[in-house]
Design an enzyme around this catalytic site. Sequence first.
Site, short mmCIF file in Angstrom:
data_model
loop_
_atom_site.label_atom_id
_atom_site.label_comp_id
_atom_site.label_asym_id
_atom_site.label_seq_id
_atom_site.Cartn_x
_atom_site.Cartn_y
_atom_site.Cartn_z
N HIS A 46 0.85 -1.19 0.00
CA HIS A 46 0.00 0.00 0.00
C HIS A 46 0.88 1.25 0.00
O HIS A 46 2.05 1.19 0.42
CB HIS A 46 -0.88 0.02 1.24
CG HIS A 46 -1.98 -1.00 1.22
ND1 HIS A 46 -3.02 -0.97 2.11
CD2 HIS A 46 -2.20 -2.07 0.43
CE1 HIS A 46 -3.84 -1.98 1.87
NE2 HIS A 46 -3.35 -2.67 0.85
N GLU A 48 1.00 3.83 1.91
CA GLU A 48 1.54 4.20 3.22
C GLU A 48 2.73 3.33 3.58
O GLU A 48 3.74 3.85 4.09
CB GLU A 48 0.46 4.03 4.31
CG GLU A 48 -0.78 4.88 4.10
CD GLU A 48 -1.90 4.15 3.37
OE1 GLU A 48 -3.07 4.40 3.72
OE2 GLU A 48 -1.62 3.33 2.47
N CYS A 79 -2.26 -0.51 7.56
CA CYS A 79 -1.45 0.71 7.47
C CYS A 79 -1.52 1.52 8.76
O CYS A 79 -0.50 2.07 9.20
CB CYS A 79 -1.90 1.54 6.27
SG CYS A 79 -1.54 0.72 4.70
#
Length: 142
Positions: A46, A48, A79
């Site tokens: 992801h 992040e 995250c």
Amino acid sequence: MLQALDLARKAEAEGEVPVGAVVVLEGEIVGRGHNRSIFTADPTAHAEIEALRQASSRLRNYRLPGCTLYVTIEPCAMCAGAIVLARVERLVFAARDLRFGAVRSKFRLADSDLLNHRVRVEEGLLAAEAAILLDRFFRQRR
């Protein structure tokens, strides 16, 4: 947040969900990331996580005190957990994620009193722009 939006557009151009993130320390970007889960076949890729990894590598520290993470959408549970574990000082996200958001929408993981570190959370910066990117992406997929 403008840099994070640019990264979200890059993710979209690569066929990924358009999410971008940047880590800032003392006014300098020390980490950048955009969604790469499809390309890397990695569910943890992801935006992040990518930005946190780059910042940690650059700063040579798995903890990121004094850092602010800017992200175009509310972080998921994975995250949010990574943000807390990295000891990020401040999280700024644009749009809420009503399905999977774990910072405000479904849970309050980043600043929970149950944890030993609480992240300062701000939301709404350039939310309309981020929401438009996501909405357009998913409309095209349907």
